[in-house]
Design a protein around this motif. Sequence first.
Motif, short mmCIF file in Angstrom:
data_model
loop_
_atom_site.label_atom_id
_atom_site.label_comp_id
_atom_site.label_asym_id
_atom_site.label_seq_id
_atom_site.Cartn_x
_atom_site.Cartn_y
_atom_site.Cartn_z
N ARG A 85 28.40 24.81 46.26
CA ARG A 85 27.55 24.18 45.25
C ARG A 85 26.24 24.92 45.08
N GLY A 86 25.76 24.91 43.82
CA GLY A 86 24.47 25.52 43.53
C GLY A 86 24.46 27.01 43.33
N ARG A 87 25.60 27.68 43.36
CA ARG A 87 25.65 29.14 43.19
C ARG A 87 25.97 29.48 41.73
N VAL A 88 25.08 30.25 41.09
CA VAL A 88 25.34 30.68 39.72
C VAL A 88 26.51 31.67 39.74
N HIS A 89 27.45 31.48 38.82
CA HIS A 89 28.61 32.35 38.77
C HIS A 89 29.17 32.46 37.35
N GLN A 90 29.95 33.50 37.13
CA GLN A 90 30.71 33.72 35.90
C GLN A 90 32.06 34.28 36.30
N ILE A 91 33.08 33.92 35.51
CA ILE A 91 34.42 34.45 35.73
C ILE A 91 34.84 35.15 34.45
N PHE A 92 35.34 36.38 34.58
CA PHE A 92 35.76 37.18 33.44
C PHE A 92 37.23 37.58 33.58
N ASN A 93 37.92 37.67 32.47
CA ASN A 93 39.26 38.24 32.44
C ASN A 93 39.10 39.72 32.16
N ILE A 94 39.48 40.56 33.12
CA ILE A 94 39.36 42.01 32.96
C ILE A 94 40.71 42.67 32.72
N GLY A 95 41.76 41.85 32.57
CA GLY A 95 43.10 42.39 32.38
C GLY A 95 43.54 42.36 30.93
N THR A 96 44.81 42.67 30.74
CA THR A 96 45.40 42.70 29.39
C THR A 96 46.22 41.45 29.09
N GLU A 97 46.40 40.61 30.10
CA GLU A 97 47.13 39.35 29.96
C GLU A 97 46.16 38.18 30.17
N PRO A 98 46.55 36.96 29.79
CA PRO A 98 45.68 35.82 30.07
C PRO A 98 45.41 35.67 31.57
N LEU A 99 44.20 35.25 31.90
CA LEU A 99 43.83 34.94 33.27
C LEU A 99 44.05 33.43 33.44
N GLU A 100 44.96 33.06 34.32
CA GLU A 100 45.34 31.66 34.51
C GLU A 100 44.75 31.16 35.82
N VAL A 101 43.93 30.11 35.74
CA VAL A 101 43.26 29.60 36.94
C VAL A 101 43.36 28.09 37.03
N LEU A 102 43.25 27.60 38.25
CA LEU A 102 43.22 26.18 38.54
C LEU A 102 41.96 25.93 39.35
N GLY A 103 41.04 25.14 38.79
CA GLY A 103 39.77 24.87 39.47
C GLY A 103 39.75 23.47 40.06
N MET A 104 39.26 23.37 41.28
CA MET A 104 39.13 22.08 41.95
C MET A 104 37.68 21.89 42.35
N PHE A 105 37.15 20.72 42.04
CA PHE A 105 35.74 20.44 42.21
C PHE A 105 35.57 19.19 43.07
N GLY A 106 34.50 19.16 43.86
CA GLY A 106 34.24 18.04 44.76
C GLY A 106 33.47 16.90 44.13
N GLN A 107 33.63 16.69 42.83
CA GLN A 107 32.95 15.60 42.15
C GLN A 107 33.62 15.37 40.79
N SER A 108 33.50 14.14 40.31
CA SER A 108 34.01 13.82 38.98
C SER A 108 33.12 12.75 38.37
N PRO A 109 32.54 13.02 37.19
CA PRO A 109 32.68 14.25 36.39
C PRO A 109 32.00 15.43 37.09
N VAL A 110 32.34 16.63 36.66
CA VAL A 110 31.81 17.85 37.26
C VAL A 110 30.43 18.13 36.67
N PRO A 111 29.38 18.08 37.50
CA PRO A 111 28.04 18.41 37.00
C PRO A 111 27.93 19.92 36.80
N THR A 112 27.63 20.33 35.57
CA THR A 112 27.58 21.75 35.23
C THR A 112 26.23 22.05 34.58
N ARG A 113 25.56 23.09 35.09
CA ARG A 113 24.23 23.44 34.58
C ARG A 113 24.12 24.93 34.31
N ARG A 114 23.18 25.27 33.44
CA ARG A 114 22.83 26.66 33.17
C ARG A 114 22.03 27.18 34.38
#
Length: 126
Positions: A85-114
């Motif tokens: 928690r609290g770590r600024v991050h970005q995820i990019f697709n650097i390939g030629t196919e779709p990047l498929e991910v499954l995210g799991m979060f320790g809260q609901s709703p997921v608090p998301t900030r800039r």
Amino acid sequence: MTSVIEQCQPEPTAIAGIAHATWAGEAHGLAQLSVWRQSLAPGAGTPPHLHDCDEAVICLGGEGELHTEGRQQRFGARSILVLPRGRVHQIFNIGTEPLEVLGMFGQSPVPTRRPDGEPLPLPWRS
């Protein structure tokens, strides 16, 4: 409430190149867990952001790059991204196919900030 939920396919969002589906979360009676399924098109990336909860992202397919804490780390299928928690991050697709991910979060709703701490509105929230 205990339930069995059909896994829907991610649908395009207002964030260019990102399709999203919430597989489990607040709408299903959860307060301490959210599960998101996302697909990032080639070249697409998330905006820089952080969460007020822990996050684990499983890469199901494709090639990605995680930008966090001044580092860039490549990953692929069978990788897991561990984002405290609290770590600024970005995820990019650097390939030629779709990047498929499954995210799991320790809260609901997921608090998301800039990175500046302001709330980041997410298009899949009504």
